[in-house]
Design a protein around this motif. Structure first.
Motif, PDB file in Angstrom:
ATOM      1  N   LEU A 236      11.427 -55.883 -90.442  1.00 30.77           N
ATOM      2  CA  LEU A 236      10.347 -56.871 -90.463  1.00 30.77           C
ATOM      3  C   LEU A 236      10.366 -57.586 -91.814  1.00 30.77           C
ATOM      4  O   LEU A 236      10.338 -58.813 -91.896  1.00 30.77           O
ATOM      5  N   GLU A 237      10.453 -56.792 -92.865  1.00 30.50           N
ATOM      6  CA  GLU A 237      10.463 -57.338 -94.212  1.00 30.50           C
ATOM      7  C   GLU A 237      11.740 -58.144 -94.458  1.00 30.50           C
ATOM      8  O   GLU A 237      11.707 -59.212 -95.068  1.00 30.50           O
ATOM      9  N   GLY A 238      12.854 -57.608 -93.943  1.00 32.48           N
ATOM     10  CA  GLY A 238      14.137 -58.314 -94.096  1.00 32.48           C
ATOM     11  C   GLY A 238      14.060 -59.691 -93.455  1.00 32.48           C
ATOM     12  O   GLY A 238      14.547 -60.684 -94.011  1.00 32.48           O
TER      13      GLY A 238
ATOM     14  N   GLU B 185      10.603 -42.441 -86.892  1.00 31.55           N
ATOM     15  CA  GLU B 185      11.890 -43.120 -86.807  1.00 31.55           C
ATOM     16  C   GLU B 185      12.177 -43.922 -88.071  1.00 31.55           C
ATOM     17  O   GLU B 185      11.301 -44.081 -88.924  1.00 31.55           O
ATOM     18  N   THR B 186      13.390 -44.416 -88.113  1.00 35.34           N
ATOM     19  CA  THR B 186      13.831 -45.081 -89.335  1.00 35.34           C
ATOM     20  C   THR B 186      13.021 -46.354 -89.650  1.00 35.34           C
ATOM     21  O   THR B 186      12.595 -47.062 -88.734  1.00 35.34           O
ATOM     22  N   GLY B 187      12.789 -46.555 -90.920  1.00 38.56           N
ATOM     23  CA  GLY B 187      12.162 -47.796 -91.386  1.00 38.56           C
ATOM     24  C   GLY B 187      10.673 -47.886 -91.153  1.00 38.56           C
ATOM     25  O   GLY B 187      10.104 -48.983 -91.123  1.00 38.56           O
ATOM     26  N   LEU B 188      10.005 -46.747 -90.989  1.00 38.57           N
ATOM     27  CA  LEU B 188       8.565 -46.814 -90.687  1.00 38.57           C
ATOM     28  C   LEU B 188       7.680 -46.396 -91.851  1.00 38.57           C
ATOM     29  O   LEU B 188       6.466 -46.299 -91.707  1.00 38.57           O
ATOM     30  N   GLY B 189       8.259 -46.107 -93.010  1.00 37.30           N
ATOM     31  CA  GLY B 189       7.415 -45.866 -94.180  1.00 37.30           C
ATOM     32  C   GLY B 189       7.368 -44.440 -94.688  1.00 37.30           C
ATOM     33  O   GLY B 189       6.524 -44.116 -95.525  1.00 37.30           O
ATOM     34  N   LYS B 190       8.276 -43.578 -94.229  1.00 34.91           N
ATOM     35  CA  LYS B 190       8.248 -42.179 -94.695  1.00 34.91           C
ATOM     36  C   LYS B 190       8.593 -42.118 -96.189  1.00 34.91           C
ATOM     37  O   LYS B 190       7.877 -41.496 -96.964  1.00 34.91           O
ATOM     38  N   THR B 191       9.675 -42.777 -96.548  1.00 39.94           N
ATOM     39  CA  THR B 191      10.076 -42.765 -97.958  1.00 39.94           C
ATOM     40  C   THR B 191       9.002 -43.432 -98.813  1.00 39.94           C
ATOM     41  O   THR B 191       8.690 -42.971 -99.913  1.00 39.94           O
ATOM     42  N   HIS B 192       8.442 -44.511 -98.281  1.00 38.37           N
ATOM     43  CA  HIS B 192       7.392 -45.216 -99.019  1.00 38.37           C
ATOM     44  C   HIS B 192       6.259 -44.240 -99.382  1.00 38.37           C
ATOM     45  O   HIS B 192       5.816 -44.165-100.527  1.00 38.37           O
ATOM     46  N   LEU B 193       5.824 -43.473 -98.392  1.00 39.32           N
ATOM     47  CA  LEU B 193       4.712 -42.544 -98.651  1.00 39.32           C
ATOM     48  C   LEU B 193       5.125 -41.431 -99.616  1.00 39.32           C
ATOM     49  O   LEU B 193       4.343 -41.028-100.476  1.00 39.32           O
TER      50      LEU B 193
ATOM     51  N   PHE C 248       0.896 -50.017 -99.471  1.00 39.41           N
ATOM     52  CA  PHE C 248       1.080 -49.474 -98.126  1.00 39.41           C
ATOM     53  C   PHE C 248      -0.044 -49.969 -97.221  1.00 39.41           C
ATOM     54  O   PHE C 248      -1.221 -49.792 -97.529  1.00 39.41           O
ATOM     55  N   VAL C 249       0.329 -50.595 -96.133  1.00 43.52           N
ATOM     56  CA  VAL C 249      -0.685 -51.094 -95.187  1.00 43.52           C
ATOM     57  C   VAL C 249      -0.941 -50.000 -94.148  1.00 43.52           C
ATOM     58  O   VAL C 249      -0.009 -49.546 -93.474  1.00 43.52           O
ATOM     59  N   ILE C 250      -2.194 -49.605 -94.046  1.00 50.91           N
ATOM     60  CA  ILE C 250      -2.515 -48.510 -93.120  1.00 50.91           C
ATOM     61  C   ILE C 250      -2.806 -49.072 -91.734  1.00 50.91           C
ATOM     62  O   ILE C 250      -3.590 -50.007 -91.586  1.00 50.91           O
TER      63      ILE C 250
ATOM     64  N   LYS D  26       0.912 -59.022 -96.420  1.00 51.93           N
ATOM     65  CA  LYS D  26       0.913 -58.376 -97.737  1.00 51.93           C
ATOM     66  C   LYS D  26       2.237 -58.627 -98.466  1.00 51.93           C
ATOM     67  O   LYS D  26       2.265 -58.939 -99.653  1.00 51.93           O
ATOM     68  N   LYS D  27       3.333 -58.498 -97.730  1.00 58.27           N
ATOM     69  CA  LYS D  27       4.653 -58.701 -98.345  1.00 58.27           C
ATOM     70  C   LYS D  27       4.793 -60.158 -98.790  1.00 58.27           C
ATOM     71  O   LYS D  27       5.355 -60.439 -99.842  1.00 58.27           O
ATOM     72  N   ALA D  28       4.292 -61.090 -97.948  1.00 56.05           N
ATOM     73  CA  ALA D  28       4.406 -62.505 -98.297  1.00 56.05           C
ATOM     74  C   ALA D  28       3.647 -62.783 -99.599  1.00 56.05           C
ATOM     75  O   ALA D  28       4.115 -63.509-100.478  1.00 56.05           O
TER      76      ALA D  28
ATOM     77  N   VAL E 190      26.176 -47.576 -97.787  1.00 61.59           N
ATOM     78  CA  VAL E 190      25.578 -46.460 -97.073  1.00 61.59           C
ATOM     79  C   VAL E 190      24.319 -46.012 -97.790  1.00 61.59           C
ATOM     80  O   VAL E 190      24.319 -45.791 -98.983  1.00 61.59           O
ATOM     81  N   ARG E 191      23.260 -45.871 -97.037  1.00 62.38           N
ATOM     82  CA  ARG E 191      21.973 -45.628 -97.641  1.00 62.38           C
ATOM     83  C   ARG E 191      21.933 -44.335 -98.445  1.00 62.38           C
ATOM     84  O   ARG E 191      21.455 -44.318 -99.558  1.00 62.38           O
ATOM     85  N   GLU E 192      22.504 -43.276 -97.891  1.00 63.01           N
ATOM     86  CA  GLU E 192      22.350 -41.976 -98.541  1.00 63.01           C
ATOM     87  C   GLU E 192      22.924 -41.997 -99.944  1.00 63.01           C
ATOM     88  O   GLU E 192      22.439 -41.345-100.833  1.00 63.01           O
TER      89      GLU E 192
HETATM   90  N1  LIG Z   1       2.772 -49.338 -93.819  1.00 65.60           N
HETATM   91  C1  LIG Z   1       3.582 -50.029 -94.613  1.00 65.60           C
HETATM   92  N2  LIG Z   1       3.083 -50.961 -95.455  1.00 65.60           N
HETATM   93  C2  LIG Z   1       3.891 -51.678 -96.248  1.00 65.60           C
HETATM   94  N3  LIG Z   1       5.242 -51.535 -96.288  1.00 65.60           N
HETATM   95  C3  LIG Z   1       5.783 -50.610 -95.491  1.00 65.60           C
HETATM   96  C4  LIG Z   1       4.987 -49.806 -94.633  1.00 65.60           C
HETATM   97  N4  LIG Z   1       5.798 -48.976 -93.963  1.00 65.60           N
HETATM   98  C5  LIG Z   1       7.052 -49.245 -94.373  1.00 65.60           C
HETATM   99  N5  LIG Z   1       7.046 -50.227 -95.290  1.00 65.60           N
HETATM  100  C6  LIG Z   1       8.218 -50.806 -95.954  1.00 65.60           C
HETATM  101  O1  LIG Z   1       9.287 -50.784 -95.023  1.00 65.60           O
HETATM  102  C7  LIG Z   1      10.502 -50.434 -95.654  1.00 65.60           C
HETATM  103  C8  LIG Z   1      11.094 -49.209 -94.984  1.00 65.60           C
HETATM  104  O2  LIG Z   1      10.263 -48.078 -95.236  1.00 65.60           O
HETATM  105  P1  LIG Z   1      10.834 -46.646 -95.649  1.00 65.60           P
HETATM  106  O3  LIG Z   1      12.096 -46.790 -96.428  1.00 65.60           O
HETATM  107  O4  LIG Z   1       9.737 -45.878 -96.267  1.00 65.60           O
HETATM  108  O5  LIG Z   1      11.198 -46.094 -94.200  1.00 65.60           O
HETATM  109  P2  LIG Z   1      11.661 -44.652 -93.740  1.00 65.60           P
HETATM  110  O6  LIG Z   1      10.735 -44.250 -92.656  1.00 65.60           O
HETATM  111  O7  LIG Z   1      11.788 -43.746 -94.913  1.00 65.60           O
HETATM  112  O8  LIG Z   1      13.080 -44.938 -93.131  1.00 65.60           O
HETATM  113  P3  LIG Z   1      14.388 -44.001 -93.066  1.00 65.60           P
HETATM  114  O9  LIG Z   1      14.150 -42.999 -91.979  1.00 65.60           O
HETATM  115  O10 LIG Z   1      15.463 -44.972 -92.715  1.00 65.60           O
HETATM  116  O11 LIG Z   1      14.554 -43.331 -94.377  1.00 65.60           O
HETATM  117  C9  LIG Z   1      10.174 -50.224 -97.121  1.00 65.60           C
HETATM  118  O12 LIG Z   1      10.438 -51.415 -97.817  1.00 65.60           O
HETATM  119  C10 LIG Z   1       8.685 -49.940 -97.120  1.00 65.60           C
HETATM  120  O13 LIG Z   1       8.077 -50.340 -98.319  1.00 65.60           O
END
Ligand SMILES: Nc1ncnc2c1ncn2[C@@H]1O[C@H](COP(=O)(O)OP(=O)(O)OP(=O)(O)O)[C@@H](O)[C@H]1O
Length: 462
Positions: A330-332, A167-175, A135-137, A302-304, A102-104
């Motif tokens: 996508l990364e998975g 939504e989930t997996g779009l980079g919020k935590t990354h930022l 982070f790719v903008i 970038k990931k590759a 579980v992620r949390e």
């Molecule tokens: N713009 C981006 N450039 C490069 N990698 C990204 C980008 N956005 C997301 N990722 C990668 O995608 C994965 C998921 O991103 P992240 O965990 O930040 O999502 P999240 O929006 O916080 O999701 P959740 O709502 O599930 O917490 C991470 O490995 C992150 O590095």
């Protein structure tokens, strides 16, 4: 003792095999700290103390690990990853090590990791890969990125709090992590704390039970930067909201930066006190949407590069074309196909990718089907034409059913606001948010709308 030795030997064999087949940076990043906690017939439990490593392995390498154990043992196994086991200095746990898919549970707070040593220390909770450089903008994240950069350069400046939703997996935590890293690079003594609102909740409950509320408060009200992920989990938790409200006020008044993330706008979080909703909106509210094809391809490229994968444009475009919703997926997918190729030594082609990614592709196909089906069913029910769902016409007998169809598309599919808007004749995501709110109100106030929505939901969910 004998069992323990066998277990260690088994893991050493599997690990050595993995070190041969995986690119060395991947092996070094994710596998060197793993230990085998349990190898009991078909059940293998591997442990790692870094929560993010556990999370990452769980998401990306479980299949590979299971196959490698199977190859060694000659029978199928189930592998689980735990990040919950004692270090040498800690006491032995009273219970079995708990497994943490579980992620949390995996998102933990650790004070002040240094960006560069975060991974090495094995305890830091800012993922070292989540930097601005990585982070790719894209147009989907331009504003969110710019706001994060502004906060990183000038904490508690113009954007306090920063509220980022998407939504989930779009980079919020990354930022969020990128902001934390950047601030710590400039001010290594800054107290930067990152945690999920769920962890905040759990710690608060423990503090009440253990009578350590003062300590809890000191801890969170004396930080320089508070990064709180997934605040939607505060929904309906009155006492936590009260506590969080005071934490927020203290920090805000002492001009400390607060950065919040959520899977939806604050005013759409059910059962969130209005005083918190309004505070969350005091600073800058910005969203992050699903990336377009070009951005997805750029992220994959970038990931590759980071993972040292040699991948053809054809395969890269194939993945970017089919996985549209979630960058984590996508990364998975990239890791899955590239690990396969490196394990088997076979070059990748589209047919292999289709096979390897069949689950994700099927889900994507289902999602595409859904909005169309929803539109048709709703149109049929209200005796309209399918084209009315896409048109710009606004008479109420068309506008309300169209809003209901948008609402149902949000409820019953995983499409982003932007995608739903696009599917309804190219509307923007604000229109979809508005439609959902309208329907929410109508459902409360108007029995006939409520019955229609419930009926449509039931037939569409079959
Ligand atoms: N713009 C981006 N450039 C490069 N990698 C990204 C980008 N956005 C997301 N990722 C990668 O995608 C994965 C998921 O991103 P992240 O965990 O930040 O999502 P999240 O929006 O916080 O999701 P959740 O709502 O599930 O917490 C991470 O490995 C992150 O590095």
């Amino acid at each position: 003792m004998r069992q323990l030795t066998e277990q260690t030997q088994l893991w050493e064999k599997v690990r050595s095999e993995l070190s041969q087949v995986l690119p060395s940076d991947i092996y070094q990043s994710w596998f060197t700290d793993l230990v085998c906690l349990e190898a009991n017939g078909e059940n293998i439990v591997l442990g790692v103390q870094n929560a993010f490593t556990a999370y990452w392995i769980n998401d990306n390498y479980l299949d590979l690990l299971a196959k490698s154990f199977q190859a060694e043992l000659g029978h199928p196994v189930t592998v689980k990853i735990s990040n919950d086991f004692p270090t040498e200095s800690e006491e032995a746990p009273k219970e079995e090590p708990s497994v943490a898919p579980v992620r949390e549970r995996l998102v933990t707070e650790t004070p002040r990791p240094k960006a560069s040593s975060a991974k090495k220390s094995g305890e830091a909770n800012l993922n070292p890969r989540n930097t601005f450089e990585n982070f790719v903008i894209g147009s989907n994240s331009q504003l969110a990125h710019a706001a994060s950069i502004a906060v990183a350069h000038s904490p508690a400046g113009a954007y306090n709090p920063l509220f980022l939703y998407g939504e989930t997996g779009l980079g919020k935590t990354h930022l969020m992590h990128a902001v934390g890293h950047h601030i710590l690079q400039n001010r290594p003594d800054a107290r930067v704390v990152y945690l999920s609102s769920e962890k905040f909740t759990n710690e608060f409950i423990s503090a009440i039970q253990e009578n350590t509320l003062t300590k809890f408060r000191q801890r969170y009200r004396n930080v320089d930067v508070l990064l709180i992920d997934d605040v939607q989990f505060l929904s309906g938790k009155e006492r936590i909201q009260e506590e969080f409200f005071h934490t927020f006020n203290d920090l805000f008044e002492s001009q400390k930066q607060i950065f919040l993330s959520s899977d939806r706008p604050a005013n759409e979080i059910a059962k969130l006190e209005s005083r918190l909703v309004s505070r969350f909106q005091w600073g800058l509210v910005t969203d992050i949407q699903a990336p377009d094809f070009e951005t997805r391809a750029a992220i994959l490229r970038k990931k590759a590069l980071q993972h040292n994968y040699d991948i053809s444009d054809e395969v890269l475009h194939f993945i970017a074309k089919h996985i549209v919703k979630n960058i984590r997926r996508l990364e998975g997918a990239l890791i899955k196909v590239c690990s396969y190729s490196s394990l088997t030594g076979k070059p990748l082609n589209i047919a292999t990718c289709e096979q390897l990614l069949s689950d994700v592709l099927m889900e994507a196909a289902k999602q595409q089907l859904n909005i169309d089906t929803i539109q048709k069913k709703v149109a049929e029910y209200f005796e309209l034409r399918h084209s009315d769902m896409l048109s710009r016409r606004r008479p109420a007998h068309i506008a309300v059913p169209r809003q209901i169809a948008m609402y149902l598309s949000r409820e019953l599919t995983k499409h982003s606001l932007q995608e739903v808007g696009e599917a309804f004749g190219g509307r923007d995501h604000g229109t979809v948010i508005h439609a959902c709110k309208q329907v929410d109100n109508l459902v409360e106030q108007d029995d006939s709308v409520r019955h229609s929505v419930e009926y449509l939901k039931s037939i569409l969910s079959k």
